[in-house]
Design a protein around this motif. Structure first.
Motif, PDB file in Angstrom:
ATOM      1  N   ASN A 199       3.336  11.835  -0.364  1.00 55.68           N
ATOM      2  CA  ASN A 199       3.278  11.120  -1.487  1.00 55.68           C
ATOM      3  C   ASN A 199       3.306   9.744  -1.257  1.00 55.68           C
ATOM      4  N   SER A 200       4.308   9.181  -0.198  1.00 59.06           N
ATOM      5  CA  SER A 200       4.438   7.725   0.030  1.00 59.06           C
ATOM      6  C   SER A 200       3.284   7.392   0.895  1.00 59.06           C
ATOM      7  N   GLU A 201       2.404   8.178   1.729  1.00 60.81           N
ATOM      8  CA  GLU A 201       1.467   7.790   2.534  1.00 60.81           C
ATOM      9  C   GLU A 201       0.027   8.085   2.085  1.00 60.81           C
ATOM     10  N   CYS A 202       0.134   8.717   0.891  1.00 63.71           N
ATOM     11  CA  CYS A 202      -1.284   8.948   0.228  1.00 63.71           C
ATOM     12  C   CYS A 202      -2.222   8.059   0.176  1.00 63.71           C
ATOM     13  N   PRO A 203      -3.551   7.927   0.594  1.00 61.15           N
ATOM     14  CA  PRO A 203      -4.508   6.992   0.641  1.00 61.15           C
ATOM     15  C   PRO A 203      -4.744   6.479  -0.857  1.00 61.15           C
ATOM     16  N   SER A 204      -5.028   5.284  -1.175  1.00 64.69           N
ATOM     17  CA  SER A 204      -4.931   4.636  -2.644  1.00 64.69           C
ATOM     18  C   SER A 204      -5.895   5.496  -3.444  1.00 64.69           C
ATOM     19  N   GLN A 205      -7.246   6.001  -2.814  1.00 61.49           N
ATOM     20  CA  GLN A 205      -7.954   6.515  -3.946  1.00 61.49           C
ATOM     21  C   GLN A 205      -7.622   7.801  -4.465  1.00 61.49           C
ATOM     22  N   LEU A 206      -6.522   8.751  -3.715  1.00 66.05           N
ATOM     23  CA  LEU A 206      -6.211   9.825  -4.301  1.00 66.05           C
ATOM     24  C   LEU A 206      -4.559   9.701  -5.070  1.00 66.05           C
ATOM     25  N   ARG A 207      -4.122   8.524  -5.101  1.00 67.22           N
ATOM     26  CA  ARG A 207      -2.781   8.458  -5.405  1.00 67.22           C
ATOM     27  C   ARG A 207      -2.660   8.950  -6.920  1.00 67.22           C
ATOM     28  N   ALA A 208      -1.695   9.478  -7.259  1.00 64.30           N
ATOM     29  CA  ALA A 208      -1.563  10.137  -8.756  1.00 64.30           C
ATOM     30  C   ALA A 208      -0.324   9.813  -9.257  1.00 64.30           C
ATOM     31  N   ASN A 209       0.357  10.012 -10.280  1.00 66.19           N
ATOM     32  CA  ASN A 209       1.459   9.629 -10.861  1.00 66.19           C
ATOM     33  C   ASN A 209       2.423  11.126 -10.584  1.00 66.19           C
TER      34      ASN A 209
END
Length: 235
Positions: A161-171
């Motif tokens: 979650n903390s390293e997630c690529p910006s395009q894949l980030r979700a709430n």
């Protein structure tokens, strides 16, 4: 009225009846066998465990939930829901993993959610199981056998979650690229796809977990039918 059969005078009949009774005993003992799944929350926060089949249960940190699942079950999933609110009738919603706004899940959860997937007593009487990130990631997970006849399981405990690529980030989680882009390249709708930079992000952090739909070679595990299992959130 009483009916009396002298089996001593009919050894062939006695043998047939005993064989039939043995067959019945074998059938009912195997057809009613249930694999036990011990689901434990080791996260420092509450999760609402979900299971199809099985329903759902609120698990505070340190709590467990045991499910008995019939042999022959296929397409089964266990996952964690986070930040849920339910009323007294079991209706509400969750930030991740929500299953139609109900505490007792009847269908699969909404991505992103880390999945424990399994099918019991399939080819050669084997159970097949895996951790899948094809629906994304929300909570670290361990999934493996607890019976002595099998020892190899799967684990995904990375800080995705903390390293997630910006395009894949979700709430509350990290989406799989299929959820975001919905193209054949990422969803493998045609059945012909390979790893991508996004799937490698998941695979590099959780080598035992499915990172895209065709990731079978390193992500599917098997145990003999009759094995019991554990699913641990935040191992």
């Amino acid at each position: 009225m009483h009916c009396y059969l002298n089996l001593s005078q009919s050894p062939k009949m006695m043998k047939s009846i005993l064989s039939f009774l043995l067959m019945l005993t074998t059938y009912f003992s195997t057809s009613t066998y249930a694999a036990r799944f011990d689901i434990t929350n080791r996260c420092p926060f509450t999760v609402w465990a979900a299971a199809v089949p099985g329903g759902g249960r609120q698990l505070n940190s340190g709590q467990s939930w045991t499910l008995d699942v019939n042999q022959g079950t296929t397409g089964a999933r266990i996952w964690a829901r986070t930040d849920c609110r339910f009323d007294g009738a079991g209706r509400g919603s969750c930030k991740t993993g929500d299953c139609g706004g109900t505490l007792q899940c009847q269908g699969y959860g909404q991505p992103p959610n880390t999945l424990a997937e399994y099918a019991l007593n399939q080819y050669n009487n084997l159970d097949f199981f895996d951790i899948s990130l094809v629906d994304g990631f929300n909570v670290p997970m361990e999934f493996g056998p607890t019976s002595p006849q099998c020892s190899r399981g799967s684990k995904c405990a990375a800080a995705i979650n903390s390293e997630c690529p910006s395009q894949l980030r979700a709430n509350g989680g990290c989406n799989n690229p299929c959820t975001v882009f919905r193209t054949d390249q990422f969803c493998c709708n045609s059945g012909n796809c390979g790893p991508t930079d996004y799937s490698r992000f998941f695979k590099n952090r959780c080598p035992d977990a499915y990172s895209y739909p065709k990731d079978d070679a390193t992500s599917m595990f098997a145990c003999p039918g009759g094995t019991n299992y554990k699913v641990v959130f935040c191992p």
